[in-house]
Design an enzyme around this catalytic site. Structure first.
Site, PDB file in Angstrom:
ATOM      1  N   GLU A   1       0.828  -1.215   0.000  1.00  0.00           N
ATOM      2  CA  GLU A   1       0.000   0.000   0.000  1.00  0.00           C
ATOM      3  C   GLU A   1       0.859   1.261   0.000  1.00  0.00           C
ATOM      4  O   GLU A   1       0.473   2.290   0.558  1.00  0.00           O
ATOM      5  CB  GLU A   1      -0.996  -0.024   1.166  1.00  0.00           C
ATOM      6  CG  GLU A   1      -1.953  -1.201   1.049  1.00  0.00           C
ATOM      7  CD  GLU A   1      -3.030  -1.262   2.122  1.00  0.00           C
ATOM      8  OE1 GLU A   1      -2.827  -0.671   3.194  1.00  0.00           O
ATOM      9  OE2 GLU A   1      -4.057  -1.916   1.885  1.00  0.00           O
TER      10      GLU A   1
ATOM     11  N   GLU B   1      -5.227  -9.663  -1.103  1.00  0.00           N
ATOM     12  CA  GLU B   1      -6.065  -9.869   0.087  1.00  0.00           C
ATOM     13  C   GLU B   1      -7.507  -9.882  -0.377  1.00  0.00           C
ATOM     14  O   GLU B   1      -7.929  -8.985  -1.115  1.00  0.00           O
ATOM     15  CB  GLU B   1      -5.969  -8.677   1.068  1.00  0.00           C
ATOM     16  CG  GLU B   1      -4.689  -8.490   1.784  1.00  0.00           C
ATOM     17  CD  GLU B   1      -4.777  -7.371   2.853  1.00  0.00           C
ATOM     18  OE1 GLU B   1      -5.802  -6.666   2.937  1.00  0.00           O
ATOM     19  OE2 GLU B   1      -3.794  -7.223   3.594  1.00  0.00           O
TER      20      GLU B   1
END
Ligand SMILES: *[C@@H]1O[C@H](CO)[C@@H](O)[C@H](O)[C@H]1NC(C)=O
Ligand SMILES: *[C@@H]1O[C@H](CO)[C@@H](O)[C@H](O)[C@H]1NC(C)=O
Ligand SMILES: *[C@@H]1O[C@H](CO)[C@@H](O)[C@H](O)[C@H]1NC(C)=O
Ligand SMILES: *[C@@H]1O[C@H](CO)[C@@H](O)[C@H](O)[C@H]1NC(C)=O
Ligand SMILES: *[C@@H]1O[C@H](CO)[C@@H](O)[C@H](O)[C@H]1NC(C)=O
Length: 399
Positions: free
Chosen positions: A199, A313
Site C-alpha cells: 500500500e 487480500e
C-alpha cells in the site's frame, strides 16, 4: 527475466480473454456499469484499508506471544521432529494462497519465534502451498523459511519488504538486508517472489492530498520513490547467484496501481475487499472477481511487460470490536457471512485460475489493539490458532 513465466502468462491471457469474451456476450452493456461501480468503490476499498498491516512503533501488543508456542493445537508423533505433525481432517488444501504475518513481527517489540512459526506452517500447509508476507522485520523471512524446511512441507513464499515513502529509505534497506540474510541461509527453493511495498502508493496519495487519480503528477512522484527500491531489490537478487530468478513485485489497494509502477514489476498483488466496498455478502464473491478482472487484470494486459496479477487480500471479518463497525453497508461481520464468502469465492476462484491470497490465516491481536473495529477479526483461525467455531473449510483441492 520474463522467460520463466511466459507459459503461465500465455495460459492466463487465454483464460482472461475467454472470460472477457463470455462476459461481453452474456452481460453486454451491464459490464460498463460494473466498471463504473468498480471505480467508484475502489476509492473506498483503498482508503479504508489504509491502516491495515501498517508497521507500528511502540503500540504493538505482543502480550499474547505464547510462551508454549501454541503447541497445543498441533500434535507431532515425534516431539523433536516438526515434520511428523498429525494432519487435521477438518483442514482442506483448497486455497491458492494465504496472507500471513507471523505473530510478533512489528518493531520494536518483535517476539516472533521459531516454535510458533513452525506451528503456523504446519497448519497453513494443510490449506495451501503458498503464503505471502508483508514485511521482513523481526527476522520473519528466516523464521518462515526455516520452518518450511524443518516441517518439510510443500510451500512457496512471497517474501515482503514494507518500505515507506518518508524515511529516506531506512525501512527499505533494513528489510532488504534481512531478506538477503534469509536467502543466504535458506536458499531460494521455497521463495516464489519478493514483494516490495505494501500500500505504498495508497499511503503516498493519502498523505500528499493526491486524490484518487492514480496516474496524476502527484502519484507519479510517489512512483518515483517506489520504483528505485524495486530496481534495487532486483539487483540484490541478481547479485546473489541463487540459481534462479526471483520475480519482484509490489502490493497495493486494488485501485492504486500506477502505470509507472506496473511497468517496473514482474507481478502485482491487489487488495480487493468487498467488505470495505460496502458490498453485500451475497454479491461479494462475484464483485471481487469483476473488480479484479476489470481493473487489475485489464490494466496489466495493456502494458508490454504484462505483469502477473494476484489478489493480495480478500476475505470477510467475523466480528467488530465496536458496534459501529459491525456492518459496512448491507452485511454484518459474522461467522455465517465468512462461511458464505468461503463457499462462494474459494472454489470458483480456483476453477477460474485466479491467483489469490486469502485474508487471512489467523486473527491478529495487535491490529485489534491498534486499530479496533474489524481489523483484528479476519482470521480463519482464532488468535490461538483454532479453526473458528462454525467454519467449514471448502473442499476443492488446488495445488
Ligand atoms: C518456544 O518459544 C520460545 C521463545 O518464546 C523459545 O525459547 C522456545 O525454544 C520455543 N520452543 C520450541 C519447542 O520451539
Ligand atoms: C533468525 O531466524 C533463523 C531461523 O530460525 C535463526 O537461525 C536465526 O538465529 C535468527 N536470527 C536472530 C537474530 O534471531
Ligand atoms: C528506497 O526508496 C527511498 C524513497 O522511498 C529512497 O530514499 C532510497 O534511496 C531507496 N533506496 C534504494 C537502495 O533504492
Ligand atoms: C460504507 O458504509 C459506511 C456506513 O456503514 C459509510 O460510512 C461509508 O462511507 C460507506 N463507504 C462507501 C465506499 O460507500
Ligand atoms: C469465476 O468466473 C465466472 C465466469 O467469468 C464469474 O462469473 C465468477 O464471478 C468468477 N468467480 C470468481 C470467484 O472468480
Amino acid at each position: 527475466m520474463e522467460q520463466p513465466y511466459s507459459a503461465t502468462r500465455y495460459l492466463e491471457k487465454q483464460e482472461a480473454a475467454r472470460t472477457r469474451r463470455s462476459k461481453w456476450i452474456v452481460l453486454g452493456s451491464i459490464i460498463g456499469i460494473i466498471v463504473i461501480i468498480g471505480i467508484g468503490v475502489g476509492v473506498g476499498v483503498g482508503v479504508s484499508k489504509s491502516n491495515s498491516n501498517k508497521s507500528v512503533s511502540g503500540a504493538a501488543s505482543n502480550s499474547n506471544s505464547n510462551s508454549d508456542n501454541g503447541s497445543s493445537t498441533v500434535q507431532q508423533t515425534d516431539p523433536n521432529d516438526p515434520s511428523t505433525f498429525v494432519k487435521d481432517p477438518n483442514l482442506k488444501h483448497s486455497f491458492y494462497g494465504l496472507a500471513y504475518t507471523p505473530e510478533g513481527s512489528q518493531l520494536p517489540s518483535c517476539g516472533a519465534n521459531i516454535g510458533q512459526v513452525i506451528q503456523d506452517i504446519q497448519l497453513m500447509s494443510q490449506l495451501t502451498s503458498r503464503i505471502r508476507l508483508y514485511g521482513a522485520d523481526c527476522n520473519q523471512s528466516s523464521l518462515v523459511l526455516d520452518a518450511i524446511q524443518q516441517t518439510k512441507v510443500d510451500m512457496q513464499v512471497f517474501l515482503g519488504i514494507y518500505n515507506v515513502p518518508n524515511d529516506a529509505g531506512a525501512a527499505y534497506t533494513r528489510q532488504r538486508d534481512e531478506i538477503q540474510t534469509a536467502l543466504q541461509s535458506f536458499g531460494a527453493n521455497n521463495v516464489a517472489g519478493l514483494t516490495v511495498g505494501n500500500e505504498f502508493m495508497l499511503n503516498y496519495l493519502t498523505d500528499n492530498g493526491g486524490g484518487d487519480d492514480i496516474n496524476s503528477p502527484i502519484a507519479n512522484a510517489g512512483a518515483a520513490l517506489l520504483t528505485p527500491n524495486i530496481t534495487d531489490a532486483r539487483s540484490m537478487i541478481a547479485g546473489m547467484n541463487l540459481g534462479k530468478t526471483i520475480p519482484v513485485g509490489t502490493s497495493d489497494a486494488g485501485s492504486y496501481f500506477n502505470t509507472l509502477v506496473m511497468e517496473s514489476i514482474d507481478y502485482g498483488m491487489a487488495n480487493v475487499h468487498p467488505w470495505f466496498a460496502n458490498v453485500s455478502i451475497d454479491a461479494a464473491a462475484a464483485w471481487t472477481a469483476d473488480f479484479f478482472q476489470n481493473n487489475n487484470v485489464v490494466a496489466a494486459q495493456a502494458l508490454s511487460n504484462n505483469p502477473k496479477m494476484y489478489i493480495a487480500e480478500t476475505g470477510w471479518p467475523t466480528q467488530s470490536s465496536d458496534a459501529g463497525n459491525a456492518n459496512n453497508g448491507p452485511s454484518l461481520a459474522s461467522i455465517p457471512n465468512l462461511q458464505i464468502y468461503l463457499d462462494t469465492f474459494v472454489c470458483q476462484a480456483n476453477t477460474n485460475g485466479t491467483g489469490y491470497f486469502y485474508f487471512e490465516y489467523f486473527d491478529e491481536t495487535w491490529k485489534d489493539a491498534q486499530f479496533g473495529g474489524v481489523e483484528g477479526w479476519w482470521g480463519l483461525f482464532t488468535s490461538d490458532r483454532k479453526l473458528k467455531d462454525g467454519i467449514q473449510i471448502p473442499d476443492c483441492h488446488v495445488d
